[in-house]
Design an enzyme around this catalytic site. Structure first.
Site, PDB file in Angstrom:
ATOM      1  N   LYS A  85     -10.697 -65.259 111.639  1.00  0.00           N
ATOM      2  CA  LYS A  85     -12.151 -65.295 111.887  1.00  0.00           C
ATOM      3  C   LYS A  85     -12.718 -63.889 111.974  1.00  0.00           C
ATOM      4  O   LYS A  85     -13.882 -63.702 112.286  1.00  0.00           O
ATOM      5  CB  LYS A  85     -12.436 -66.035 113.207  1.00  0.00           C
ATOM      6  CG  LYS A  85     -11.932 -67.455 113.258  1.00  0.00           C
ATOM      7  CD  LYS A  85     -12.199 -68.026 114.662  1.00  0.00           C
ATOM      8  CE  LYS A  85     -11.254 -69.171 114.958  1.00  0.00           C
ATOM      9  NZ  LYS A  85     -11.189 -69.467 116.405  1.00  0.00           N
ATOM     10  N   ARG A 106       4.726 -56.721 114.078  1.00  0.00           N
ATOM     11  CA  ARG A 106       4.934 -56.279 112.684  1.00  0.00           C
ATOM     12  C   ARG A 106       3.591 -56.378 111.974  1.00  0.00           C
ATOM     13  O   ARG A 106       2.894 -57.387 112.098  1.00  0.00           O
ATOM     14  CB  ARG A 106       5.963 -57.147 111.966  1.00  0.00           C
ATOM     15  CG  ARG A 106       6.010 -56.835 110.472  1.00  0.00           C
ATOM     16  CD  ARG A 106       7.127 -57.540 109.758  1.00  0.00           C
ATOM     17  NE  ARG A 106       8.413 -56.937 110.077  1.00  0.00           N
ATOM     18  CZ  ARG A 106       9.553 -57.242 109.442  1.00  0.00           C
ATOM     19  NH1 ARG A 106       9.535 -58.128 108.467  1.00  0.00           N
ATOM     20  NH2 ARG A 106      10.684 -56.674 109.786  1.00  0.00           N
TER      21      ARG A 106
HETATM   22  N1   CP Z   1      15.590 -56.477 108.092  1.00  0.00           N
HETATM   23  C1   CP Z   1      14.399 -57.060 108.247  1.00  0.00           C
HETATM   24  O1   CP Z   1      13.426 -56.429 108.711  1.00  0.00           O
HETATM   25  O2   CP Z   1      14.351 -58.376 107.852  1.00  0.00           O
HETATM   26  P1   CP Z   1      13.101 -59.328 107.999  1.00  0.00           P
HETATM   27  O3   CP Z   1      12.022 -58.786 107.085  1.00  0.00           O
HETATM   28  O4   CP Z   1      13.575 -60.693 107.593  1.00  0.00           O
HETATM   29  O5   CP Z   1      12.638 -59.274 109.429  1.00  0.00           O
END
Ligand code: CP
Length: 310
Positions: A85, A106
Site C-alpha cells: 500500500k 533481507r
Molecule cells: N545462501 C543464501 O543466502 O540462501 P537463500 O537465498 O536461500 O537464503
C-alpha cells in the site's frame, strides 16, 4: 564482550575477536543441541522481514530461534503486507519492532539493513542487502571452513563465479582479510571483484591472484567457493547472457584438485556445480547449509543477551 542490543549489518563492523567469539559460541551451542532442546530465548520473539526470496537464510534463522526456545513472526514476501500500500521501510521497521525483540531483514536495496538498524531500538541483523553484504552467511562460511580444516590461517581459498554482484563473496573476502590466507579470485572479466575490495585485501597484506581460468589454479586450492551468476542483479539481460554458464564444477574439473579440496557454495545453485559432485569427498555445501543453524543461534542469543554463562 558486550553483544546485547548490537546490530549485525556488515562484516566490517566485526573484529577478528568478534568473529572468533561468535564461532566459538556457535560450536558450544551445536554441542548443547545434541543433548536436546534449549530454552535460552524463551519468551523472546524474532521478526523476519524478507523483501527478497530466501530459503536457507530465513528458514535457518527461524529454526535457530525455535531451537533457542523462542518464537518467530514475519513475512517471506511483501505481497501480503502494507508495503504493497506504499508503507516505507522505516515505518515497517518501526512497526515491527513494537512486536519483537530482534529483527532479521533481507532487502534488495544496498544499505537497507543499515537504515533499519538506525531507526530500530531492537537489534537488527542483515540477511542480505542487494549486492552489498551478507554477514551471517560469511560467519557460517568461516564456521564451516574451521570445522572442516580445524583452522582458517594458511589456507588457499578460491572464490569462483560472480564476484561483482555476489554479496556473499564480498562479505567473505573482507572477513578472510583478517586471516593469513591466499585468495584466488576466479571470474569472467565482466564479473571481477570490485576494485575497492581487491585494494583493501592487498592493503591488508593478503596475497591475491585474479584469473579467468579455473583450470590454472584449481590444483593449488584448499577451498573452492563457488557462486551463482546473480541474474537478478544485472541491469541488462544481454550482459547476463554473455556470462551465463561461464563455469561448471564437475568430477572432470575436480580430477586436477587436491584430494583434500573442499567445494563450498552459499546456494542456491543453478548449473555451476554438477549434482554428480554432491556425493564426492569434495562436497561441503550441504554441511555448510547445516552450519547456518548454530551460527544464527549464536547471533540471536548474543544480540538478545540471553546466553550469559554459556
Ligand atoms: N545462501 C543464501 O543466502 O540462501 P537463500 O537465498 O536461500 O537464503
Amino acid at each position: 564482550m558486550n553483544w546485547k542490543g548490537r546490530d549485525v549489518v556488515s562484516i566490517r563492523d566485526l573484529s577478528k575477536n568478534d568473529i572468533e567469539f561468535v564461532l566459538n559460541v556457535a560450536e558450544r551451542l551445536e554441542e548443547e543441541l545434541k543433548k536436546g532442546s534449549l530454552d535460552y530465548a524463551r519468551g523472546k520473539i524474532l521478526a523476519t522481514l524478507f523483501f527478497e526470496p530466501s530459503t536457507r537464510t530465513r528458514l535457518s534463522f527461524e529454526s535457530a530461534m525455535h531451537r533457542l526456545g523462542g518464537s518467530v513472526i514475519g513475512f517471506s514476501s511483501v505481497a501480503n503486507t502494507s508495503v504493497r500500500k506504499g508503507e516505507s521501510l522505516v515505518d515497517t521497521v518501526r512497526t515491527v519492532e513494537q512486536y519483537s525483540d530482534v529483527i532479521v531483514i533481507r532487502h534488495p536495496m544496498e544499505g537497507a539493513a543499515r537504515l533499519a538498524a538506525e531507526v530500530a531500538e531492537v537489534p537488527v541483523i542483515n540477511a542480505g542487502d542487494g549486492s552489498n553484504q551478507h554477514p551471517t552467511q560469511t560467519l557460517l562460511d568461516l564456521y564451516t571452513i574451521k570445522r572442516a580444516f580445524g583452522r582458517i590461517d594458511g589456507l588457499k581459498i578460491g572464490l569462483l563465479g560472480d564476484l561483482k554482484y555476489g554479496r556473499t563473496v564480498h562479505s567473505l573476502a573482507e572477513a578472510l582479510a583478517l586471516y593469513d590466507v591466499e585468495l584466488y579470485l576466479i571470474s569472467p572479466e565482466l564479473l571481477r571483484m570490485p576494485g575497492h575490495i581487491v585494494e583493501e585485501l592487498q592493503e591488508r597484506g593478503i596475497e591475491v591472484k585474479e584469473t579467468t581460468k579455473l583450470e590454472e589454479v584449481i590444483p593449488e586450492l584448499d577451498v573452492l567457493y563457488v557462486t551463482r551468476i546473480q541474474r537478478e542483479r544485472f541491469p541488462d539481460e544481454e550482459e547476463y547472457l554473455k556470462v551465463r554458464g561461464s563455469y561448471q564444477v564437475n568430477l572432470k574439473v575436480l580430477e586436477n584438485a587436491k584430494e583434500s579440496l573442499k567445494v563450498m557454495h552459499p546456494l542456491p545453485r543453478v548449473d555451476e556445480i554438477h549434482p554428480e559432485v554432491d556425493k564426492s569427498k569434495h562436497a561441503l555445501y550441504f554441511r555448510q547449509v547445516f552450519s547456518g543453524v548454530p551460527v544464527r543461534m549464536a547471533l540471536l542469543g548474543l544480540t538478545l543477551g540471553v546466553l550469559e554463562g554459556i
